[in-house]
Design a protein around this motif. Structure first.
Motif, PDB file in Angstrom:
ATOM      1  N   THR A   1       1.156  -1.102  -0.335  1.00 54.70           N
ATOM      2  CA  THR A   1      -0.445   0.259  -0.018  1.00 54.70           C
ATOM      3  C   THR A   1       1.283   1.152   0.305  1.00 54.70           C
ATOM      4  N   LYS A   2       2.083   1.462   0.897  1.00 56.43           N
ATOM      5  CA  LYS A   2       2.933   2.152   1.036  1.00 56.43           C
ATOM      6  C   LYS A   2       3.423   2.794  -0.383  1.00 56.43           C
ATOM      7  N   LEU A   3       3.886   1.526  -1.168  1.00 56.91           N
ATOM      8  CA  LEU A   3       4.081   1.774  -2.678  1.00 56.91           C
ATOM      9  C   LEU A   3       3.369   1.899  -3.827  1.00 56.91           C
ATOM     10  N   GLY A   4       2.561   1.639  -3.675  1.00 55.24           N
ATOM     11  CA  GLY A   4       1.384   1.954  -4.327  1.00 55.24           C
ATOM     12  C   GLY A   4       1.194   1.029  -4.762  1.00 55.24           C
ATOM     13  N   GLN A   5       1.002  -0.462  -5.323  1.00 57.47           N
ATOM     14  CA  GLN A   5       1.425  -1.107  -5.829  1.00 57.47           C
ATOM     15  C   GLN A   5       0.178  -2.283  -4.976  1.00 57.47           C
ATOM     16  N   PRO A   6      -0.393  -3.950  -6.155  1.00 63.44           N
ATOM     17  CA  PRO A   6      -0.587  -4.783  -5.456  1.00 63.44           C
ATOM     18  C   PRO A   6      -0.319  -5.851  -4.948  1.00 63.44           C
ATOM     19  N   LEU A   7      -1.253  -6.194  -3.759  1.00 61.58           N
ATOM     20  CA  LEU A   7       0.088  -7.459  -3.291  1.00 61.58           C
ATOM     21  C   LEU A   7       0.455  -8.104  -4.308  1.00 61.58           C
ATOM     22  N   PRO A   8       1.240  -9.038  -4.438  1.00 61.09           N
ATOM     23  CA  PRO A   8       1.740 -10.159  -5.529  1.00 61.09           C
ATOM     24  C   PRO A   8       1.401 -11.224  -4.500  1.00 61.09           C
ATOM     25  N   PRO A   9       1.497 -11.952  -5.590  1.00 60.08           N
ATOM     26  CA  PRO A   9       0.749 -13.586  -4.830  1.00 60.08           C
ATOM     27  C   PRO A   9       2.586 -14.146  -3.839  1.00 60.08           C
TER      28      PRO A   9
ATOM     29  N   ALA B   1       8.078  -1.539  -7.883  1.00 59.68           N
ATOM     30  CA  ALA B   1       7.840  -0.099  -7.936  1.00 59.68           C
ATOM     31  C   ALA B   1       7.883   1.324  -9.117  1.00 59.68           C
ATOM     32  N   THR B   2       7.332   2.686  -9.054  1.00 61.34           N
ATOM     33  CA  THR B   2       8.200   3.631 -10.071  1.00 61.34           C
ATOM     34  C   THR B   2       9.393   3.383  -9.653  1.00 61.34           C
ATOM     35  N   ALA B   3       9.524   4.025  -8.121  1.00 61.64           N
ATOM     36  CA  ALA B   3      11.130   4.072  -7.186  1.00 61.64           C
ATOM     37  C   ALA B   3      12.163   2.933  -7.759  1.00 61.64           C
ATOM     38  N   GLY B   4      11.802   1.687  -7.615  1.00 60.26           N
ATOM     39  CA  GLY B   4      12.503   0.612  -7.978  1.00 60.26           C
ATOM     40  C   GLY B   4      11.560  -0.684  -7.028  1.00 60.26           C
ATOM     41  N   VAL B   5      12.648  -1.668  -6.635  1.00 64.58           N
ATOM     42  CA  VAL B   5      12.096  -2.922  -6.389  1.00 64.58           C
ATOM     43  C   VAL B   5      12.593  -3.010  -4.556  1.00 64.58           C
ATOM     44  N   ALA B   6      11.417  -3.798  -4.046  1.00 59.15           N
ATOM     45  CA  ALA B   6      11.472  -4.071  -2.548  1.00 59.15           C
ATOM     46  C   ALA B   6      10.734  -5.861  -2.487  1.00 59.15           C
ATOM     47  N   ARG B   7      11.667  -6.063  -1.961  1.00 57.89           N
ATOM     48  CA  ARG B   7      11.251  -7.165  -1.586  1.00 57.89           C
ATOM     49  C   ARG B   7      11.550  -7.711  -0.170  1.00 57.89           C
ATOM     50  N   VAL B   8      10.147  -8.288   0.430  1.00 58.33           N
ATOM     51  CA  VAL B   8      10.298  -8.757   1.807  1.00 58.33           C
ATOM     52  C   VAL B   8       9.693 -10.327   2.461  1.00 58.33           C
TER      53      VAL B   8
END
Length: 162
Positions: A88-96, A118-125
């Protein structure tokens, strides 16, 4: 650094060897009950019942956070909420979700890892739990670095499991 298997040790060495700009080291953040492999010396911020270890190297940010839940029946909900909050913070849907195994973790179906672009990069969690404590490991970068993420994720363990 103790590893679970010879194959696991070989994989870890291969991943680390392919990243000369990152200086990987084992960290045991006080109060976390966890072991993590960071590519830089993490700064640790600890408060009652929660904490954060984080550092930045080669344009990437690595973080491990933990929190004790007052009600352990809320573990599943917390593990679902953490990656959703980041998405949500990144403005993206949660992927599978992708299945996650961390040595010593409490086996829960909600323990998982995600890749968020996201447009600003990638996050892995990655999110997991042990007892009444939840953990979240995050790597953010301008561009995806699978090898760095794999090294960070593979270095996670509950301290008693190492």
């Amino acid at each position: 650094m103790p590893c679970r298997t010879t194959a696991g040790f070989a994989l870890m060495l291969l991943l680390v060897a392919c990243q000369p700009a990152l200086n990987w080291r084992e960290a045991r953040p006080a109060g976390s009950g966890a072991v993590a492999l960071f590519p830089c010396k993490p700064e640790i911020d600890q408060r009652q019942d929660k904490g954060l270890a984080q550092c930045e190297a080669a344009g990437k940010r690595f973080a491990l956070s933990w929190a004790d839940l007052p009600d352990p029946t809320q573990l599943s909900a917390a593990l679902k909420a953490m990656p959703q909050s980041l998405a949500t913070k990144l403005g993206q849907p949660l992927p599978p979700a992708q299945a996650l195994q961390v040595p010593g973790m409490t086996p829960l179906p909600e323990a998982a890892e995600y890749r968020l672009a996201a447009t600003a990069g990638v996050a892995r969690v990655a999110v997991f739990a042990h007892g009444g404590r939840v953990y979240q490991a995050v790597m953010t970068a301008d561009a995806d670095d699978v090898a760095a993420w794999e090294s960070f994720r593979a270095g996670l363990a509950i301290e008693a499991a190492r």
